[in-house]
Design an enzyme around this catalytic site. Structure first.
Site, PDB file in Angstrom:
ATOM      1  CB  SER A 218      36.068  31.974  45.548  1.00  0.00           C
ATOM      2  OG  SER A 218      37.789  31.043  46.374  1.00  0.00           O
ATOM      3  CD  GLU A 328      40.625  33.815  38.855  1.00  0.00           C
ATOM      4  OE1 GLU A 328      39.655  33.715  37.587  1.00  0.00           O
ATOM      5  OE2 GLU A 328      39.969  33.385  39.834  1.00  0.00           O
ATOM      6  CG  HIS A 359      40.627  34.759  43.650  1.00  0.00           C
ATOM      7  ND1 HIS A 359      40.100  33.303  42.654  1.00  0.00           N
ATOM      8  CD2 HIS A 359      39.843  34.533  44.533  1.00  0.00           C
ATOM      9  CE1 HIS A 359      39.209  32.265  43.435  1.00  0.00           C
ATOM     10  NE2 HIS A 359      38.828  33.108  44.533  1.00  0.00           N
TER      11      HIS A 359
END
Length: 486
Positions: A218, A328, A359
């Site tokens: 991330s 995501e 995510h």
């Protein structure tokens, strides 16, 4: 050269598309095209001519740069003092192969914790140095532990690998960059720390070479590509797992601002300034992509569709992790654009697009393992494998059956021999082979010369206190106080 892409046939899903559209509509989504060109700048106006001096007037003395009151005429300005080096202020051993350093950063004027997973042969080959792999955390990085150690099996995964794994701790919402201004009491200068301050310590005191890789999830994935591009040649390998790889295109500064506000109340204006500030482009992996030529690159993301590690919602294809779905999708779009940019530039890399997944950590643990063969190759470790059998001194030791597989051959230590296994180290000693492991094994590393060889395996006493005895002392462990040398 082309981007090598691994993908599986998968439907984008109405839910993922709806999330992406809603994010763009809210001003928090990516541009779906290359960043718009900047308007042409006007030529700067010519300065007005200076008035001619009057006849007979004395000519003014030329200005002296950095002149101070009291300086002698013609004196040269004093050279700037070099920045003081970073120093280790504290060390704590979690185990024999996991150590935490607190490094005082002059740039940030605070101590930064950095944990190291030491290379497999750290003890068995004490003269060796090892490549290093930095692993960066996500937006909600904690100040006490790396998310990689909290949420994945990273410590176990790297046990049998001959690399020093570097895990900076902290940096919530920082993007691991140098901020224009402090925010929330933190003067983030992470690029200065990671590129300039920390490496001399790792290479001078912790037997690391200058062969480096970097990867992150991330925010950390964005930063891994950013740092590699801003410092060409510093890293031989860079990987982004679900990173946001466009930062300056239309709508992205607003998306980052939203994320920073949500991830701790930080202000992106204090990081890069307003969206028009050139700093946004100067830190954008997409814009800087040409600087990554020669670096081994790995890019991955899911697509927001409910996957094997997600809990399905009542809406088809949509997981209950709603924010993880949107993030995501954002990662997939910007990662694809970034990979396309690399392809246009003729820069090779590997793009791995999973057919599902949001995510969240289980997918990043998976990518950590998937990316390792490529990282190992870039770091010069592609042929490195565990090659050992139980040493002669320990073949008859009954403890060996509980130690898991061996990691090193038998090797000499002061007064005897030792061997590393997955569940601890075994030593010869005055009372036969004894095992030292866990937190007690960590405390034993800096105290081995003082304590001598072990005279017992780990034992449990009153109130759950665990201990090992040694030739010249004892190490105890309690849940409250950890391991302590006595």
């Amino acid at each position: 050269m082309k981007i090598w892409t691994k993908t599986t046939t998968a439907r984008r899903g109405a839910a993922s598309l709806a999330v992406a559209v809603s994010m763009v509509a809210a001003g928090a989504g990516p541009a779906f095209a290359d960043p718009a060109p900047q308007p042409p700048q006007q030529a700067p106006a010519k300065p007005a001519p200076k008035p001619a001096p009057k006849p007979g007037a004395a000519k003014p003395a030329p200005a002296k740069p950095d002149a101070k009151p009291g300086d002698k005429p013609g004196a040269k300005p004093a050279p700037a003092k070099p920045a003081p080096p970073a120093v280790v202020t504290k060390t704590y051993w979690y185990s024999s192969h996991r150590v935490a350093l607190w490094v005082h950063s002059p740039a940030m004027n605070t101590d930064i914790q950095v944990q190291i997973l030491l290379a497999r042969d750290w003890f068995s080959n004490p003269g060796a140095k090892f490549p290093q792999l930095t692993m960066l955390d996500g937006l909600r990085a904690q100040d006490d532990q790396s998310g990689w150690l909290i949420n994945t099996n990273a410590e176990q995964f790297y046990q049998d690998k001959n690399v020093n794994v570097i895990m900076p701790v902290g940096g919530e919402s920082s993007f691991y960059t140098d901020w224009k201004e402090p925010d929330r009491g933190k003067n983030y200068q992470w690029e200065s720390f990671l590129i300039h301050e920390l490496p001399p310590i790792l290479e001078g005191q912790w037997r690391s070479t200058d062969v480096r890789g970097i990867e992150g999830l991330s925010m950390g994935g964005s930063a891994a590509m950013m740092l590699a591009a801003r410092n060409p040649g510093f890293y031989r390998f860079a990987a982004s797992f679900s990173g946001i790889l466009q930062l300056s295109s239309y709508g992205m500064p607003q998306a980052v601002q939203f994320a920073l506000r949500d991830g701790g109340g930080y202000d992106s204006m204090k990081m890069f300034g307003p969206p028009s500030d050139p700093a946004w482009k100067e830190h954008d992996p997409y814009v800087l992509a040409s600087k990554l030529r020669g670096t081994s690159l790995y890019i991955s993301s899911g697509n927001g569709v409910v996957g094997p590690h997600d809990k399905p919602s009542d809406i088809p294809l949509l997981a209950t992790n709603y924010s993880g779905v949107g993030l995501e999708v954002l990662s997939r779009v910007t990662s694809q654009q970034f990979a396309s940019r690399l392809n246009k530039l003729g820069i090779p890399g590997q793009a791995v697009y999973r057919p599902s997944g949001t995510h969240t950590w289980p997918y990043w643990e998976f990518e950590m393992a998937q990316a390792w063969p490529q990282a190992a190759s870039a770091l010069g470790l592609s042929g490195d494998k565990v090659a050992c059998q139980v040493g002669d001194a320990f073949k008859k030791a009954p403890q060996v059956k509980d130690l898991g597989g061996c990691l090193t051959p038998q090797y000499p230590v002061p007064g005897g021999s030792a061997q590393d296994f997955r569940n601890g180290r075994i030593f010869t000693g005055p009372k036969g082979p004894k095992v030292v492991g866990g937190a007690i094994g960590g405390a034993y590393v800096p105290a081995a010369d003082r304590l001598g060889l072990p005279t017992s395996d780990e034992q449990t006493g009153r109130d759950g206190v665990k201990f090992n005895t040694f030739e010249r002392g004892k190490i105890t462990w309690t849940p409250q106080g950890g391991a302590r040398v006595e």
